[in-house]
Design an enzyme around this catalytic site. Structure first.
Site, PDB file in Angstrom:
ATOM      1  N   GLY A 151      -1.019   7.943   1.333  1.00 42.76           N
ATOM      2  CA  GLY A 151      -1.016   8.026   2.799  1.00 42.76           C
ATOM      3  C   GLY A 151       0.330   7.746   3.441  1.00 42.76           C
ATOM      4  O   GLY A 151       1.390   8.165   2.949  1.00 42.76           O
ATOM      5  N   ASN A 210       1.149   3.458  -2.285  1.00 43.19           N
ATOM      6  CA  ASN A 210       0.744   4.465  -3.273  1.00 43.19           C
ATOM      7  C   ASN A 210       0.076   5.709  -2.677  1.00 43.19           C
ATOM      8  O   ASN A 210      -0.136   6.686  -3.394  1.00 43.19           O
ATOM      9  CB  ASN A 210      -0.181   3.846  -4.328  1.00 43.19           C
ATOM     10  CG  ASN A 210      -1.470   3.321  -3.733  1.00 43.19           C
ATOM     11  OD1 ASN A 210      -1.482   2.255  -3.136  1.00 43.19           O
ATOM     12  ND2 ASN A 210      -2.535   4.066  -3.851  1.00 43.19           N
ATOM     13  N   GLY A 246       0.817  -1.218   0.000  1.00 43.33           N
ATOM     14  CA  GLY A 246       0.000   0.000   0.000  1.00 43.33           C
ATOM     15  C   GLY A 246       0.845   1.261   0.000  1.00 43.33           C
ATOM     16  O   GLY A 246       0.539   2.223   0.695  1.00 43.33           O
ATOM     17  N   GLY A 304       1.941   4.933   3.758  1.00 38.75           N
ATOM     18  CA  GLY A 304       2.798   4.049   2.953  1.00 38.75           C
ATOM     19  C   GLY A 304       3.546   4.823   1.883  1.00 38.75           C
ATOM     20  O   GLY A 304       4.721   4.538   1.598  1.00 38.75           O
ATOM     21  N   TYR A 331     -12.076  -3.941  13.405  1.00 41.63           N
ATOM     22  CA  TYR A 331     -10.832  -3.323  12.913  1.00 41.63           C
ATOM     23  C   TYR A 331      -9.743  -3.512  13.972  1.00 41.63           C
ATOM     24  O   TYR A 331      -8.623  -3.947  13.677  1.00 41.63           O
ATOM     25  CB  TYR A 331     -11.074  -1.831  12.635  1.00 41.63           C
ATOM     26  CG  TYR A 331      -9.817  -1.036  12.347  1.00 41.63           C
ATOM     27  CD1 TYR A 331      -9.002  -1.343  11.255  1.00 41.63           C
ATOM     28  CD2 TYR A 331      -9.436   0.036  13.172  1.00 41.63           C
ATOM     29  CE1 TYR A 331      -7.845  -0.617  10.990  1.00 41.63           C
ATOM     30  CE2 TYR A 331      -8.287   0.773  12.905  1.00 41.63           C
ATOM     31  CZ  TYR A 331      -7.490   0.438  11.810  1.00 41.63           C
ATOM     32  OH  TYR A 331      -6.347   1.164  11.554  1.00 41.63           O
TER      33      TYR A 331
HETATM   34  N1  LIG Z   1      -4.670   7.129   9.165  1.00 40.04           N
HETATM   35  C1  LIG Z   1      -4.729   6.821  10.468  1.00 40.04           C
HETATM   36  O1  LIG Z   1      -5.185   7.628  11.306  1.00 40.04           O
HETATM   37  C2  LIG Z   1      -4.236   5.491  10.957  1.00 40.04           C
HETATM   38  C3  LIG Z   1      -4.219   5.251  12.338  1.00 40.04           C
HETATM   39  C4  LIG Z   1      -3.754   4.024  12.807  1.00 40.04           C
HETATM   40  C5  LIG Z   1      -3.312   3.071  11.908  1.00 40.04           C
HETATM   41  N2  LIG Z   1      -3.351   3.324  10.573  1.00 40.04           N
HETATM   42  C6  LIG Z   1      -2.882   2.256   9.660  1.00 40.04           C
HETATM   43  O2  LIG Z   1      -1.950   2.792   8.755  1.00 40.04           O
HETATM   44  C7  LIG Z   1      -1.936   2.001   7.553  1.00 40.04           C
HETATM   45  C8  LIG Z   1      -1.930   2.928   6.360  1.00 40.04           C
HETATM   46  O3  LIG Z   1      -3.163   3.631   6.350  1.00 40.04           O
HETATM   47  P1  LIG Z   1      -3.348   5.094   5.758  1.00 40.04           P
HETATM   48  O4  LIG Z   1      -3.883   5.925   6.850  1.00 40.04           O
HETATM   49  O5  LIG Z   1      -2.163   5.530   5.025  1.00 40.04           O
HETATM   50  O6  LIG Z   1      -4.591   4.812   4.775  1.00 40.04           O
HETATM   51  P2  LIG Z   1      -4.781   5.038   3.209  1.00 40.04           P
HETATM   52  O7  LIG Z   1      -4.376   6.401   2.822  1.00 40.04           O
HETATM   53  O8  LIG Z   1      -6.193   4.611   2.925  1.00 40.04           O
HETATM   54  O9  LIG Z   1      -3.768   3.986   2.566  1.00 40.04           O
HETATM   55  C9  LIG Z   1      -4.039   2.617   2.669  1.00 40.04           C
HETATM   56  C10 LIG Z   1      -3.223   1.869   1.637  1.00 40.04           C
HETATM   57  O10 LIG Z   1      -3.618   0.481   1.699  1.00 40.04           O
HETATM   58  C11 LIG Z   1      -3.943   0.062   0.406  1.00 40.04           C
HETATM   59  N3  LIG Z   1      -4.917  -1.026   0.386  1.00 40.04           N
HETATM   60  C12 LIG Z   1      -6.191  -1.014   0.844  1.00 40.04           C
HETATM   61  N4  LIG Z   1      -6.787  -2.182   0.542  1.00 40.04           N
HETATM   62  C13 LIG Z   1      -5.871  -2.946  -0.118  1.00 40.04           C
HETATM   63  C14 LIG Z   1      -5.891  -4.217  -0.706  1.00 40.04           C
HETATM   64  N5  LIG Z   1      -6.999  -4.977  -0.730  1.00 40.04           N
HETATM   65  N6  LIG Z   1      -4.772  -4.698  -1.279  1.00 40.04           N
HETATM   66  C15 LIG Z   1      -3.641  -3.935  -1.312  1.00 40.04           C
HETATM   67  N7  LIG Z   1      -3.565  -2.701  -0.801  1.00 40.04           N
HETATM   68  C16 LIG Z   1      -4.680  -2.211  -0.215  1.00 40.04           C
HETATM   69  C17 LIG Z   1      -4.515   1.284  -0.272  1.00 40.04           C
HETATM   70  O11 LIG Z   1      -4.533   1.100  -1.688  1.00 40.04           O
HETATM   71  P3  LIG Z   1      -5.585   1.950  -2.613  1.00 40.04           P
HETATM   72  O12 LIG Z   1      -5.041   3.336  -2.677  1.00 40.04           O
HETATM   73  O13 LIG Z   1      -5.575   1.213  -3.905  1.00 40.04           O
HETATM   74  O14 LIG Z   1      -6.888   1.875  -1.895  1.00 40.04           O
HETATM   75  C18 LIG Z   1      -3.505   2.324   0.207  1.00 40.04           C
HETATM   76  O15 LIG Z   1      -2.352   2.229  -0.561  1.00 40.04           O
HETATM   77  C19 LIG Z   1      -3.145   1.075   7.643  1.00 40.04           C
HETATM   78  O16 LIG Z   1      -2.724  -0.208   8.012  1.00 40.04           O
HETATM   79  C20 LIG Z   1      -3.968   1.694   8.767  1.00 40.04           C
HETATM   80  O17 LIG Z   1      -4.748   0.736   9.441  1.00 40.04           O
HETATM   81  C21 LIG Z   1      -3.796   4.505  10.066  1.00 40.04           C
END
Ligand SMILES: NC(=O)c1ccc[n+]([C@@H]2O[C@H](COP(=O)([O-])OP(=O)(O)OC[C@H]3O[C@@H](n4cnc5c(N)ncnc54)[C@H](OP(=O)(O)O)[C@@H]3O)[C@@H](O)[C@H]2O)c1
Length: 327
Positions: A27, A25, A23, A29, A196
């Site tokens: 946020g 691409n 992931g 990641g 979750y």
């Molecule tokens: N943001 C927060 O406040 C927060 C807090 C605690 C933990 N986290 C954790 O941080 C991590 C990154 O999250 P983020 O906040 O950066 O969210 P995000 O912007 O939604 O990014 C999530 C990434 O995961 C990818 N993804 C989702 N479903 C997938 C699938 N089926 N197969 C492969 N890739 C997939 C998305 O790809 P697409 O772009 O194609 O959808 C995107 O690249 C997650 O594990 C999340 O649980 C986030």
């Protein structure tokens, strides 16, 4: 950033230092992959959308050039970043298996694996493999990748790491493996935050279980909570008024982190030489923190491990199980 040094050390990574960020691409990641590539490593972003991934790589190249015009010390001297795309849809075990096959066919080593991809607080839904969607995307798919790539990591030289991007939401998890797939609920009664949280709890438990097995090796597993970060993660709960408002108010009050700020805890865990062979660390805002009591419960960890092997019985061969048992 404005040219100030970030809160993680910018280390020099060799071009051969191979990193996978799931992931990568968008946020957290995206920022993680970009910064680690800016330190010189070769980074593969494993993503479900090739279009989004290629656009992200182009953007990283532009931002790299901009970053070089600032005074940020320690960035690599290359003209372009070494970032590549590989296809991975964690919601499909077939895709996960194809990713593993393609990766092991073309690569001979792996230094750093960042299990970042995730979906959050989603409604009740099941994948084509019949697992609860957050369970498979956040946890189960990554578990298979880690298991299958570990033999390669163990032969990849010193200081190899697996970083689990988990969440403080693991604290609201309810440990109940009999109902791990949430089928006892209707769509209306499905407790989205709790489920979750369960996936994030399992990731931390996997860290403890793996570290016990990897004790005498140069591969270690670390977990992080990135904070409340303003990313596209809200897509999962755009239909859930409470959580939608919660994130919006946080952002409006200026309390949420930018994706770069969220990524700092991940990057620090991934590259800070201080954490070479550090085991069982759970970082929140760069600080080592205690995860929940359930997460630390060894009986629960073993139960989740066994449950997971059962879920993956069609994907783990005898040789994989022998490998895991003899670690
Ligand atoms: N943001 C927060 O406040 C927060 C807090 C605690 C933990 N986290 C954790 O941080 C991590 C990154 O999250 P983020 O906040 O950066 O969210 P995000 O912007 O939604 O990014 C999530 C990434 O995961 C990818 N993804 C989702 N479903 C997938 C699938 N089926 N197969 C492969 N890739 C997939 C998305 O790809 P697409 O772009 O194609 O959808 C995107 O690249 C997650 O594990 C999340 O649980 C986030």
């Amino acid at each position: 950033m404005g040219g100030t040094q970030p809160s993680f050390p910018i280390v020099t990574l060799k071009k051969e230092h191979l990193v996978v960020v799931t992931g990568g691409n968008t946020g957290i990641g995206y920022e993680t992959a970009k910064w680690i590539a800016m330190m010189g490593a070769r980074v593969i972003i494993a993503c479900r959308s090739e279009e989004r991934a290629r656009a992200a790589i182009e953007n990283m190249q532009i931002e790299f050039k901009e970053e070089k015009t600032k005074t940020t010390a320690g960035l690599c001297t290359y003209d372009t970043l070494s970032v590549e795309f590989m296809a991975l849809d964690l919601a499909s075990m077939k895709s996960v298996q194809t990713f593993i096959n393609d990766f092991t066919a073309k690569e001979s080593h792996l230094n750093l694996l960042i299990c970042n991809a995730g979906i959050a607080i989603c409604g009740q839904a099941y994948t084509e493999d019949d697992f609860e969607s957050m369970f498979q995307v956040n946890y189960l798919g990554h578990f298979l990748i880690v298991t299958k790539l570990l033999p390669m990591m163990l032969k990849s030289g010193s200081d190899c790491r697996v970083v689990m991007v988990t969440s403080d939401s693991h604290e609201v998890a309810k440990f109940d493996l009999e109902n791990a797939q949430g089928r006892q609920h209707t769509k209306e009664s499905f407790p989205r935050h709790e489920y979750y949280g369960n996936t994030k709890l399992y990731q931390i438990m996997q860290m403890f279980s793996l570290n016990r097995k990897l004790r005498n090796t140069d591969v270690s597993v670390i977990s992080v909570h990135p904070g409340l970060v303003d990313t596209e993660v809200t897509r999962g709960f755009s239909d859930f008024l409470f959580w939608n408002m919660y994130f919006k108010v946080y952002k409006w009050l200026g309390l949420s982190k930018t994706p770069f700020e969220g990524a700092t805890t991940v990057i620090n865990a991934a590259v800070n030489p201080k954490y070479h062979r550090s085991r069982d660390c759970y970082f929140v805002d760069l600080k080592e923190t205690e995860p929940s009591n359930d997460a630390k419960n060894e009986d629960y960890q073993e139960a989740v491990w066994e449950y997971t092997l059962g879920c993956l019985k069609d994907y783990l061969q005898e040789k994989d199980l022998t490998f895991l048992n003899h670690l």
